[in-house]
Structure formats: C-alpha cells, structure tokens
Design a protein around this motif. Structure first.
Motif, short mmCIF file in Angstrom:
data_model
loop_
_atom_site.label_atom_id
_atom_site.label_comp_id
_atom_site.label_asym_id
_atom_site.label_seq_id
_atom_site.Cartn_x
_atom_site.Cartn_y
_atom_site.Cartn_z
N GLN A 47 -46.66 22.61 -12.89
CA GLN A 47 -46.92 21.18 -13.09
C GLN A 47 -45.62 20.39 -12.97
O GLN A 47 -45.54 19.39 -12.24
CB GLN A 47 -47.53 20.96 -14.48
CG GLN A 47 -47.78 19.51 -14.81
CD GLN A 47 -48.23 19.33 -16.26
OE1 GLN A 47 -47.49 18.82 -17.08
NE2 GLN A 47 -49.45 19.74 -16.56
N ARG A 48 -44.61 20.83 -13.67
CA ARG A 48 -43.32 20.13 -13.66
C ARG A 48 -42.73 20.13 -12.25
O ARG A 48 -42.25 19.09 -11.75
CB ARG A 48 -42.38 20.82 -14.65
CG ARG A 48 -41.08 20.09 -14.93
CD ARG A 48 -39.87 20.70 -14.28
NE ARG A 48 -39.83 22.14 -14.22
CZ ARG A 48 -39.18 22.93 -15.07
NH1 ARG A 48 -38.52 22.40 -16.09
NH2 ARG A 48 -39.17 24.24 -14.89
N HIS B 226 -42.25 13.14 -19.30
CA HIS B 226 -41.63 13.54 -18.04
C HIS B 226 -41.82 12.46 -16.97
O HIS B 226 -40.88 12.10 -16.26
CB HIS B 226 -42.24 14.87 -17.58
CG HIS B 226 -41.45 15.55 -16.52
ND1 HIS B 226 -40.31 16.29 -16.78
CD2 HIS B 226 -41.60 15.61 -15.17
CE1 HIS B 226 -39.82 16.76 -15.66
NE2 HIS B 226 -40.59 16.37 -14.66
N LEU C 31 -44.60 17.74 -9.94
CA LEU C 31 -44.30 16.33 -10.23
C LEU C 31 -42.90 15.96 -9.73
O LEU C 31 -42.70 14.86 -9.20
CB LEU C 31 -44.44 16.04 -11.72
CG LEU C 31 -45.88 16.11 -12.26
CD1 LEU C 31 -45.90 15.94 -13.76
CD2 LEU C 31 -46.77 15.05 -11.60
N THR D 193 -46.02 15.53 -20.76
CA THR D 193 -45.99 15.18 -19.35
C THR D 193 -45.79 13.67 -19.19
O THR D 193 -45.09 13.22 -18.28
CB THR D 193 -47.27 15.63 -18.64
OG1 THR D 193 -47.55 16.97 -19.02
CG2 THR D 193 -47.11 15.56 -17.13
#
Ligand SMILES: C[S@@+](CC[C@H](N)C(=O)[O-])C[C@H]1O[C@@H](n2cnc3c(N)ncnc32)[C@H](O)[C@@H]1O
Ligand code: NI
Ligand code: NI
Lengths: 160, 160
Positions: free
Chosen positions: B14-15, B45, B18, B42
C-alpha cells in the motif's frame, strides 16, 4: 516519516523479534501468552511458529478474524490488568505484549501495572517481547535482531 | 506465511503504491479521497505526501488516532455506499480504498457497488489505489512499482 511508515516498521520489528527468539522459546516449557489479541494476526504467527504449544490470548473484546480466534478455553476476555491475574504462576515460556495505544498518557497508566504482571506470568528464563518498554528489576534486556533498531521493540528475559 | 507476514506485505505494498503514483497525482487537480479512514495511518501518509491538497476521509465510525483525524468538513461518517454518493462528480485526483475485510463473502458484496462509485468520484485520468481488485470498463490497470507483486495491491486510471 508518516504514521503508516512507522507502523510498517513496528509490525516488521514485532515479526522479526518473534522469529529471533523462536529457538529460545522452544527450549522452554510452558505456554505462550498473547496480551492483546486484536485482529489475531500475531496470534496466527505465534501458532505457526510454535505448533503444539498452548497459546492463551487476552483482550477486552473479541475482534479477531474468525480464522485467528483461539478456542474458548484459550481466549480470556476482560481488562488484562484483572483478567490475567489468575494466571500468575503459570510459568509462561513467552509473553507477547502488544497493548500500546499511541497515546503516551494512556500507556503511562498501563505501565504502572504491566511489568509486575508480566513477571508474575513468566517462567524463570521466560521471554517477553513488548511494544512498550518494560522496567522491572527481574526483566533483563536481551539483544534485538540486528535489523531491528533499538527502541522500536523490546525484548527481555525473566531473571530470578 | 502467517497472517502477520501477509499483513506486513500488504501494508508495505500500500505504502509503495501510494509513493509510486505521487507525481501522477500531483499533476492532476482535484481532492484526494480516503475510503476507510480506520486508525488514520494512511490518511497521515497521504497528508505528508500531498501537502496542501484537500483530503476527504470516509468511514462508518470515527476510530482514528487524534493526531490523524481530519477536520470535521473533511470527515464523512456513514456507510460509504451511501455517504460517498453526494461526492459523485467531485473529480478526485486520487481515490484510495482500504475497505477489504478479510472475508470473501463480505468483500464480494462491497464489490457490487464499489467500482461504479469509484469511477463516479474520479476525475478523468484520476487514479485509484485499492486493496480489492476493481473491475470496471472505465478503470484501466496501471503498472505496479517493481517491488510490489501482482495481486497484492491494485492500481488503475480512470479512462473515458
Ligand atoms: C482496514 S481499515 C482502514 C485502515 C486505514 N488505511 C488506516 O490507515 O488505518 C478499514 C476501515 O474501513 C471502514 N469501512 C469498511 N467498509 C466500510 C463501509 N462500507 N462503509 C464505511 N466504512 C467502511 C471500517 O470501519 C474500517 O475503519
Ligand atoms: Ni513517505
Ligand atoms: Ni514465519
């Protein structure tokens, strides 16, 4: 570093610390205790790494995925401060503690009772891995795996 | 692989996804939407990577850490299927969707309405990053960053 970045680091540190102490824990008798079941992901990891070992999980409420929910006799629901007291003397080989909240004030209150409780649950030489730093004369720091930065996760052995 | 192992992989994917689409998103106008605020990690983030951009977060209940809770005007509480409908046409640059439950039956129900809703929220060329696979004629797959394995996270661009 965002909270997502630091969460990934903390979860990775947790996993690496638990893998690191596998041999030590397997060399001891006694159950494994999971303080803070949550979604049950770490319970699932412990189960995979310590097959055949009794694992008792504690939480104030059951919120685990159905694939990672312990049998009723190994799931203790309630405030850990009280609900774990009857297990003092159980001589756990490993206690894993993941009950930090991300709020310093709340965690400070937890730390008024958690170290003593942990010691009471552990066998001599038993291991505790914790997301919160535990300060107690019977808990001796153990070296972290080389890839885990100091202060990201905590590891101790119960001494007499 | 334990559920802890696969959780770490999914959060890392996910990170990385993104971060990978940062430049593309910055090149577009329009807000960023976070479907499933959760703890707000998130959200934190996204906020760090898209400073100055409006970020609107959706959840059925507010469970975010106080440091990662959006301003009231950017926090929409309710079932997303309904609560996000009024935002159709908002021309989002990015929609991030993290509302998988780990239960296939439940996720299958979500997927009866999520792809259309996502398309309705996105600007032309807008990006969606999702933990669930989205199947819609107006969503074209984008390449994942090289370190993210296919199927671990999903990335699309809205086409006409
Ligand atoms: C996995 S968590 C999101 C975690 C988040 N990315 C974070 O950083 O903490 C999913 C969240 O989506 C919410 N959610 C799932 N399905 C939903 C729906 N249909 N409507 C509203 N909220 C939903 C849940 O309440 C939960 O808080
Ligand atoms: Ni970053
Ligand atoms: Ni493993």
């Amino acid at each position: 570093m965002s909270r997502l970045d630091s969460f990934i680091r903390r979860m990775t540190a947790q996993r690496d610390v638990l893998n690191h102490i596998g041999e030590r824990v397997r060399a001891l008798d006694g159950p494994v205790l999971e303080l803070g079941l949550g979604n049950g992901r770490t319970f699932d990891h412990l189960r995979a790494h310590f097959p055949g070992r009794r694992i008792i999980a504690f939480d104030r409420a059951v919120g685990s995925h159905k694939s990672s929910t312990p049998e009723p006799e190994n799931l203790i629901v309630g405030e850990i401060r009280e609900s774990a007291k009857p297990f003092a003397g159980i001589n756990a080989a490993l206690v894993h503690v993941d009950i930090g909240t991300g709020y310093e004030e709340k965690d400070a209150i937890t730390l008024t009772w958690l170290p003593q409780l942990t010691v009471a649950l552990l066998a001599p030489n038993g291991i505790v891995a914790s997301g919160l730093e535990l300060d107690h004369p019977q808990l001796e720091s153990l070296p972290l795996p080389h890839n885990v930065k100091k202060g990201r996760y905590f590891l101790y052995r119960r001494v007499e």
